[in-house]
Motif scaffolding. Sequence first.
Motif: not given
Length: 377
Positions: A270-275
Amino acid sequence: MSLRIGLFYPNAPAMHVMSRSIIKLNPDFLSLDVHREIGRTCEELGLDYLFLADGWAGYNDDKDRSRPSRGMLISPILASALMGVTDRIGLITTIHTSWFHPLQITRIGAAMAVLSKGRWGINVVSGSGFTDHLLGQAIAEIGHDARYERAAECMEIAFEAWRSGRIDCHGEYFDIEGHAPGPTIPEEYWPLIVSAGASDAGRAFAGRFADFFFMPGRTPKNLLDERVGDIRKIAVSHGRKGADVKLQMHASIIVRETRREAEAAIQQVRDSVDLDAALGYLKSVRQNVSTYDDIYKEMGELQVREIGMVSGARTIHGDVAEAVRQFEALHEMGCNGVAMTFPIWSPKEIRRFGALVLPELEKRGLWEPAWKRAGGW
């Protein structure tokens, strides 16, 4: 019918997750040795099939979904390599009828079905909408419903060729008459047909041709029942049985032995997602793929990170008990098949799932290894 569980095969370095760091954690996508190990691992676990998607526009570091991905491999070629290192597992290849002439589909399909001894299936896609413009004006400007009409004509040609060895088609899109290239397909090797169209034209196509209808895992139950019910009515109108069309859904898998371990693994993804890329994905699929539009239109920005983790898949994220509960829920919803995608798709991660979850599903009668059913779809 117990669930048919397969791997939604990685067709790009990051599969259904928009993250540069996940790309780095995954194996070398362009290594044949990696693919051999994945295919053998899935077969050893008793999974039913490998579902090989295909496309030109995947997650790119520059966030531009209109630019072809450098990592994607063409589905039938990859499936051919996997066929040579497996003996039982099914191989479902995506073929875009906008990209291939029906004679090419005929030749590819006949070879795959016969050489695999009946392990081949075809996921028919009428056009991605993302990069069809690269194929030229004749393909780029064909309308949505017309693409499905063209796809139906392609399948009619292929079916006739596979059954009789001849083609006699004088249709709106193709005028072909003569001997078909490639072998005929014996009845016992006849391919499984998969379709995912959610529009009126897509459902009409699926009702006429599909054995499995593919729906995103996060589809609400009421919409699921409506679409599947409609497709089965269409199937009956074409002289088929409604039950001939089965439901396949898509699930993202992150499973660990304990809840704490699972939460840590989920948070890492989740923290690594490219928003920015996730926002671009939402915009593009709503414009181009009606299958997903109804699902995403109610979503706000707070859910973008989750979309960036799984695309359109249902989340089966958690400990073993939670994973089993989610598979039970899918079965109770009337789901017949589950195509699993792993954010980190290494053989180690797939084996972990096999060791933790598959025995529990088998105990509950939700699934059994393909070899216990003597194979088959």
